[in-house]
Write a protein that holds these residues in place. Structure first.
Motif, PDB file in Angstrom:
ATOM      1  N   LEU A  98       7.962  -1.503  -7.755  1.00  0.00           N
ATOM      2  CA  LEU A  98       9.155  -0.518  -8.273  1.00  0.00           C
ATOM      3  C   LEU A  98      10.365  -1.057  -8.435  1.00  0.00           C
ATOM      4  CD1 LEU A  98       7.751   2.781  -6.727  1.00  0.00           C
ATOM      5  CD2 LEU A  98       7.061   2.025  -8.998  1.00  0.00           C
ATOM      6  N   ARG A  99      10.947  -1.849  -7.414  1.00  0.00           N
ATOM      7  CA  ARG A  99      12.108  -2.047  -7.487  1.00  0.00           C
ATOM      8  C   ARG A  99      12.625  -3.060  -8.484  1.00  0.00           C
ATOM      9  NH1 ARG A  99      13.078  -5.660  -3.403  1.00  0.00           N
ATOM     10  NH2 ARG A  99      11.840  -4.032  -2.046  1.00  0.00           N
ATOM     11  N   ILE A 133      14.919   4.036 -10.601  1.00  0.00           N
ATOM     12  CA  ILE A 133      14.420   5.032  -9.788  1.00  0.00           C
ATOM     13  C   ILE A 133      15.082   5.003  -8.487  1.00  0.00           C
ATOM     14  CG2 ILE A 133      12.248   5.925  -8.668  1.00  0.00           C
ATOM     15  CD1 ILE A 133      10.749   4.526 -10.891  1.00  0.00           C
ATOM     16  N   PRO A 134      15.577   6.166  -8.091  1.00  0.00           N
ATOM     17  CA  PRO A 134      16.299   6.235  -6.421  1.00  0.00           C
ATOM     18  C   PRO A 134      15.183   5.787  -5.613  1.00  0.00           C
ATOM     19  CG  PRO A 134      16.589   8.310  -7.923  1.00  0.00           C
ATOM     20  CD  PRO A 134      15.652   7.599  -8.816  1.00  0.00           C
ATOM     21  N   GLU A 135      15.693   5.213  -4.521  1.00  0.00           N
ATOM     22  CA  GLU A 135      15.100   4.750  -3.523  1.00  0.00           C
ATOM     23  C   GLU A 135      14.236   5.914  -2.965  1.00  0.00           C
ATOM     24  OE1 GLU A 135      14.522   1.643  -2.265  1.00  0.00           O
ATOM     25  OE2 GLU A 135      15.446   1.072  -4.010  1.00  0.00           O
ATOM     26  N   VAL A 157       8.481   7.894  -1.788  1.00  0.00           N
ATOM     27  CA  VAL A 157       7.251   8.886  -1.766  1.00  0.00           C
ATOM     28  C   VAL A 157       6.123   8.553  -2.730  1.00  0.00           C
ATOM     29  CG1 VAL A 157       6.747  11.337  -2.787  1.00  0.00           C
ATOM     30  CG2 VAL A 157       8.977  10.834  -1.698  1.00  0.00           C
ATOM     31  N   LEU A 158       6.605   7.524  -3.886  1.00  0.00           N
ATOM     32  CA  LEU A 158       5.431   7.059  -4.692  1.00  0.00           C
ATOM     33  C   LEU A 158       4.637   6.180  -3.891  1.00  0.00           C
ATOM     34  CD1 LEU A 158       7.168   6.680  -8.189  1.00  0.00           C
ATOM     35  CD2 LEU A 158       5.644   8.288  -7.527  1.00  0.00           C
ATOM     36  N   CYS A 159       5.424   5.204  -3.297  1.00  0.00           N
ATOM     37  CA  CYS A 159       4.495   4.258  -2.653  1.00  0.00           C
ATOM     38  C   CYS A 159       3.858   4.674  -1.263  1.00  0.00           C
ATOM     39  CB  CYS A 159       5.391   2.977  -2.133  1.00  0.00           C
ATOM     40  SG  CYS A 159       5.852   1.896  -3.389  1.00  0.00           S
ATOM     41  N   ASP A 160       4.249   5.649  -0.691  1.00  0.00           N
ATOM     42  CA  ASP A 160       3.579   6.581   0.316  1.00  0.00           C
ATOM     43  C   ASP A 160       2.162   7.158  -0.154  1.00  0.00           C
ATOM     44  OD1 ASP A 160       5.232   5.869   2.308  1.00  0.00           O
ATOM     45  OD2 ASP A 160       6.317   7.748   2.480  1.00  0.00           O
ATOM     46  N   CYS A 161       2.469   7.738  -1.217  1.00  0.00           N
ATOM     47  CA  CYS A 161       1.347   8.526  -2.185  1.00  0.00           C
ATOM     48  C   CYS A 161       0.123   7.365  -2.375  1.00  0.00           C
ATOM     49  CB  CYS A 161       1.905   9.110  -3.054  1.00  0.00           C
ATOM     50  SG  CYS A 161       0.294   9.896  -4.148  1.00  0.00           S
ATOM     51  N   TRP A 201       2.287  -1.504   1.080  1.00  0.00           N
ATOM     52  CA  TRP A 201       3.120  -0.517   0.722  1.00  0.00           C
ATOM     53  C   TRP A 201       4.617  -1.337   0.221  1.00  0.00           C
ATOM     54  CZ3 TRP A 201       8.317   0.453   1.648  1.00  0.00           C
ATOM     55  CH2 TRP A 201       8.888   1.740   1.140  1.00  0.00           C
ATOM     56  N   PHE A 202       4.689  -2.633   1.060  1.00  0.00           N
ATOM     57  CA  PHE A 202       5.844  -3.306   0.598  1.00  0.00           C
ATOM     58  C   PHE A 202       5.594  -3.948  -0.938  1.00  0.00           C
ATOM     59  CE2 PHE A 202       7.669  -7.832   0.168  1.00  0.00           C
ATOM     60  CZ  PHE A 202       9.105  -7.496   0.606  1.00  0.00           C
ATOM     61  N   GLU A 203       4.380  -4.315  -1.233  1.00  0.00           N
ATOM     62  CA  GLU A 203       4.170  -4.683  -2.759  1.00  0.00           C
ATOM     63  C   GLU A 203       4.638  -3.680  -3.753  1.00  0.00           C
ATOM     64  OE1 GLU A 203       0.533  -6.658  -3.328  1.00  0.00           O
ATOM     65  OE2 GLU A 203       0.676  -7.974  -1.601  1.00  0.00           O
TER      66      GLU A 203
END
Length: 76
Positions: A9-10, A16-18, A23-27, A2-4
């Motif tokens: 994305l960052r 892209i808003p946090e 949501v994208l990383c959770d998915c 998840w951190f990667e």
């Protein structure tokens, strides 16, 4: 994992808003967990990993409506 995702994305999509990144990383992580064990993920080749990323991007790129209106506009 998840951190990667979040870091990627960052770095690659800083506007892209946090809330959307979360949501994208959770998915992304949820999709990988459904399909693979930890051992299988660690054994993926670079090509297999890239293919998996593209498959999951197709699934996770659809942001649920309830999240679209809750983001804070990014000022430029």
């Amino acid at each position: 994992m998840w951190f990667e995702c979040s870091t990627g994305l960052r770095v690659n999509y800083p506007k892209i808003p946090e809330q959307i990144k979360i949501v994208l990383c959770d998915c992304y992580v949820n999709q990988v967990r459904k399909k693979f064990t930890v051992k299988e993920v660690l054994e993926l080749t670079k090509e297999e990993s890239g293919k998996l990323g593209l498959e999951i991007a197709q699934i996770c790129s659809k942001i649920p409506e309830e999240y679209k209106n809750k983001t804070i506009p990014v000022s430029t």
